[in-house]
Structure formats: structure tokens, C-alpha cells
Design an enzyme around this catalytic site. Sequence first.
Site, PDB file in Angstrom:
ATOM      1  N   ASP A   9       0.871  -1.166   0.000  1.00  0.00           N
ATOM      2  CA  ASP A   9       0.000   0.000   0.000  1.00  0.00           C
ATOM      3  C   ASP A   9       0.921   1.233   0.000  1.00  0.00           C
ATOM      4  OD1 ASP A   9      -2.332   1.626   0.428  1.00  0.00           O
ATOM      5  OD2 ASP A   9      -1.719   1.775   2.533  1.00  0.00           O
ATOM      6  N   ASP A  11      -0.224   5.099   0.830  1.00  0.00           N
ATOM      7  CA  ASP A  11      -0.532   6.081   1.877  1.00  0.00           C
ATOM      8  C   ASP A  11      -0.540   5.401   3.250  1.00  0.00           C
ATOM      9  OD1 ASP A  11      -0.989   8.256   0.084  1.00  0.00           O
ATOM     10  OD2 ASP A  11      -2.981   7.479  -0.357  1.00  0.00           O
TER      11      ASP A  11
END
Length: 213
Positions: A9, A11
Amino acid sequence: MNLKAVIFDLDGVIVFTDKFHYQAWKKMADEMGIYFDEVINNRLRGVSRMDSLEIVLEQYEGEPLSQEKKQQLADRKNETYRELLKTMTPADVSKEVRDTLREIRGRGYKISLGSSSKNAKFILERVNLLSAFDAISDGTNITKSKPEPEVFLKGAEFLGEKPENCLVVEDAEAGIEAGISGGMKTAAMGDAVKCQKADYTLTTFADLLKILI
Ligand code: BG6
Ligand code: MG
């Protein structure tokens, strides 16, 4: 277990853009007279822009909004967000993250991004990290955001790896759920640790080197 690839991922894992998302949503919400706070912002982790807007609009008490108006609000938020992203530099990625990514690749694992964000490439360019990834799966190549597994399944496909040979690294519960339903192994950091659904818990980013031996 036969891990061959890692899907990250963005953020909250590689970079910390939560504060910019918060500021941009807060500005839009204030302009619309909508209540918005950090607790609501936490619910937006891993959620697509339009789905995030629907969560923000749960506090909206005005007349019903047309789809066109909703699109305008999302666009307005994104403009503010992009302005804030322009302040990012390579210094926004820690040495620990850069060194760990390099070491993971050095150990023979492939690396993909798996982010719901349509700004993912822009962010990776800003922080000079695009070349650390063998593939990019992001908000521009999916129709369903986390907790649907699509973004991770695409990441695995782009790398040419089976989902069961991939480890997903996430800071959002929705992302851990997406990894599990995609048939991948999962590692939680930050906010995702407390849901206790992941196969591994990371205290630091470099803890990945204890899993990816
Ligand atoms: C995710 C963030 O990475 O991207 C979410 O955790 C955000 O909070 C989503 O809503 C979509 O981002 P963007 O950049 O396409 O608006
Ligand atoms: Mg995240």
C-alpha cells in the site's frame, strides 16, 4: 509458505499523506458546512476518492446532491490535495523505507504497489521512488477499491505471480481484508495492527526483513 513478491500500500505505509488528505477534505467540508474530524478521516484509509466522499457526506444535512455536484466536490478536494502533494520531496521517504525496499529486491522478491490512489504515480515521482517498484497497481486500473481485492490481484498479475505467493503490506483494515480475500499473506502496520486480522504485525518497516528471508 513460498513468498515471491510483496505488494505495498502507499498512503500510510511508504509515505504519510494522511495529513494532506485530512486538510483537503477538511477544506471542502468547511466550505460546505459539513462536520469533519480526524476520526472520520481515519475511516477513509484505503477507500477510493468517491467512496470517501460518501463517508464525508454522511454528516451533510442539506438538500440532496446530484452526481455532478458530488463529482465537483471530489474534484475540488483533489485539487487541494494535489497542491499539498507538490510540497513533497525525496526527504519524505525515510532511509529505512528506501533501504528495506532495496534489500527486499536484493533478496530476489518482486515488488508491486497496490494503492487505491489515482495520485500514486505522481507521489512516487515526487519522492523519487518509482524505480523501486517492478509494477504499479493503483486507482487508475481498478473499478472496486479495498476491501475488494482487485488492486492487489492486479498487482500480482502485473508481476506474473500467484496471489498465494504475495505478501500484502497495509496500514488499513480494509486493505488487510482485501489481501485476505485475494488469497494473499498479509502484514499489518500502523492503524491496521489493532484489527488483528493480518498474518504478521510490523512494529517497524524494516521488520519485513525478518519475514522475507
Ligand atoms: C488511498 C487513501 O491510498 O487512496 C485514501 O488511503 C484515498 O484515503 C484513496 O481516498 C484515493 O486517493 P486519491 O489520491 O485517488 O484521491
Ligand atoms: Mg494506506
